[in-house]
Design an enzyme around this catalytic site. Structure first.
Site, PDB file in Angstrom:
ATOM      1  N   ASN A 187      24.841  33.434  43.533  1.00 46.02           N
ATOM      2  CA  ASN A 187      25.374  32.354  42.689  1.00 46.02           C
ATOM      3  C   ASN A 187      24.509  31.105  42.785  1.00 46.02           C
ATOM      4  O   ASN A 187      25.004  29.989  42.947  1.00 46.02           O
ATOM      5  CB  ASN A 187      26.821  32.024  43.067  1.00 46.02           C
ATOM      6  CG  ASN A 187      27.482  31.122  42.028  1.00 46.02           C
ATOM      7  OD1 ASN A 187      27.115  31.147  40.858  1.00 46.02           O
ATOM      8  ND2 ASN A 187      28.452  30.325  42.451  1.00 46.02           N
ATOM      9  N   HIS A 222      17.678  33.520  38.266  1.00 51.23           N
ATOM     10  CA  HIS A 222      19.021  33.118  38.685  1.00 51.23           C
ATOM     11  C   HIS A 222      19.735  34.366  39.184  1.00 51.23           C
ATOM     12  O   HIS A 222      19.940  35.321  38.435  1.00 51.23           O
ATOM     13  CB  HIS A 222      19.798  32.487  37.526  1.00 51.23           C
ATOM     14  CG  HIS A 222      21.155  32.001  37.941  1.00 51.23           C
ATOM     15  ND1 HIS A 222      21.379  30.709  38.383  1.00 51.23           N
ATOM     16  CD2 HIS A 222      22.353  32.632  37.997  1.00 51.23           C
ATOM     17  CE1 HIS A 222      22.646  30.568  38.685  1.00 51.23           C
ATOM     18  NE2 HIS A 222      23.263  31.710  38.467  1.00 51.23           N
ATOM     19  N   CYS A 223      20.112  34.357  40.458  1.00 47.16           N
ATOM     20  CA  CYS A 223      20.698  35.545  41.077  1.00 47.16           C
ATOM     21  C   CYS A 223      22.218  35.418  41.095  1.00 47.16           C
ATOM     22  O   CYS A 223      22.766  34.542  41.780  1.00 47.16           O
ATOM     23  CB  CYS A 223      20.181  35.711  42.505  1.00 47.16           C
ATOM     24  SG  CYS A 223      20.829  37.180  43.333  1.00 47.16           S
ATOM     25  N   PRO A 224      22.934  36.277  40.361  1.00 54.75           N
ATOM     26  CA  PRO A 224      24.401  36.196  40.376  1.00 54.75           C
ATOM     27  C   PRO A 224      24.998  36.569  41.727  1.00 54.75           C
ATOM     28  O   PRO A 224      26.112  36.150  42.044  1.00 54.75           O
ATOM     29  CB  PRO A 224      24.813  37.186  39.282  1.00 54.75           C
ATOM     30  CG  PRO A 224      23.684  38.152  39.198  1.00 54.75           C
ATOM     31  CD  PRO A 224      22.443  37.351  39.486  1.00 54.75           C
TER      32      PRO A 224
END
Length: 361
Positions: free
Chosen positions: A221, A216-218
């Site tokens: 998002n 999950h890449c912040p």
């Protein structure tokens, strides 16, 4: 496999009934004149829907945010908006400086190659970032969604196994992980209450199981998985090329300015403007640092692609059970239809963290 990966047999029926007490009503005939019928893939008959049925994206039960009337979706993690804003800033600010100051100078001098190259790479970077942020990463719909939409048979045909679990010869819908799937690396997700295939994993940020889950890449998002990994890798590649074109051009333009004249102007401007210029210089340093970090990230994913592993598999030393490539494998189709009409009473209210946006209306 540990017992945590299997659902206790004595609790199967009770847990399924507690999950969705109306599940046995899907596909059942109704005499209410206020209901309309639609095709139920799971039951093979008519699925009764009330007149207040709504599109699936409006009552999506996990943490994603849909906008533009369901055409786009992104992760629902609120703490990711700041990193995502930083990414857009690091792209738009130096590119704007290039297009405002450097582009006209080069164009008037007849140097068309570099301005056109920057324009093309910038457009590609923005498109790939939007595609990574706003597309389905490969979500496996959870049990309540499958039952509400009647898509079990369709998913079984697409995936090659019964996503709801169950052993051949038993009643459909009994949550159980068959032994032959367990030995092939399939797992039971206790949160989504479905069988997930090898390389799929549950994302705690988006609260979904995702096919070929990478991470999950912040900064985008969103989850990075089977259906948007190629967008993600294309984005980090294009943003690196954009940095290699824009940053040297802007620095060359600044170094070519008349230093004495610039210092005279610096002495005549207000203190507020001087602070703004110093802030701009600091921002330039941060952009250069971000470009260096993007090179490290790009190199890391080149390594993952060359070894056919995902970020999770590398970090946890997990084998590639399917031996399929990470980048060039089939993307596959979307496994749910955001516009399918569903009974809002079955899926329940939308989670509090998934606030409706003005794009929904």
């Amino acid at each position: 496999m540990t017992s945590a990966d299997e659902l206790p047999q004595e609790e199967e029926g009770d847990e399924l009934e507690a999950l969705n007490p109306a599940a046995d009503k899907i596909g059942a005939p109704t005499e209410d004149v206020g209901l309309k019928a639609s095709f139920d893939i799971e039951e093979g008959g008519a699925r009764a829907l009330p007149l207040n049925a709504v599109p699936l994206y409006q009552v999506w039960p996990s943490q994603n945010t849909f906008f533009c009337r369901g055409w786009c979706m992104t992760g629902g993690s609120e703490e990711c908006w700041a990193p995502n804003f930083c990414v857009w800033t690091c792209i738009l600010v130096p590119s704007s400086i290039f297009f405002i100051f450097v582009f006209p100078q080069l164009w008037h001098r007849g140097a068309y190659a570099l301005p056109l190259a920057v324009l093309g790479v910038f457009s590609m970077t923005v498109f790939l970032l939007c595609a990574t942020c706003c597309t389905d990463p490969g979500i496996l719909p959870r049990r309540s969604v499958i039952l509400a939409t009647g898509s079990a048979e369709d998913l079984e045909n697409a995936l090659g196994f019964d996503i709801l679990g169950g052993v051949p010869g038993q009643q459909r819908g009994e949550p159980e992980l068959p032994s032959h799937l367990r030995h092939q690396g399939y797992r039971w997700c206790r949160t989504c209450r479905i069988v997930r295939p090898p390389r799929a994993s549950h994302c705690s940020d988006c609260d979904n199981c995702v096919l070929r889950y990478d991470h999950h890449c912040p900064f985008v998002n969103n989850c990075v998985g089977q259906r948007n990994y190629h967008f993600f890798f294309g984005f980090i590649t294009s943003v690196l090329v954009l940095a290699m074109l824009v940053i040297p051009s802007v620095l060359t333009y600044i170094s070519a300015l008349n230093v004495d004249q610039t210092m005279d102007h610096m002495g005549s401007i207000s203190s507020a403007m001087r602070i703004a210029l110093y802030g701009l210089a600091l921002g330039g340093v941060l952009v250069v640092a971000a470009a260096f970090l993007s090179f490290i990230l790009w190199s890391y994913h080149v390594f993952l692609i060359s070894t056919s592993r995902t970020t999770k598999e590398f970090q946890k030393s997990l084998p590639n059970a399917t031996e399929e490539p990470t980048l060039c494998a089939a993307r596959g189709r979307m496994l749910f239809d955001p516009w399918t009409q569903v009974d809002p009473d079955i899926l329940g209210p939308k989670p509090a963290s998934s606030r409706p946006s003005f794009f929904d209306y």
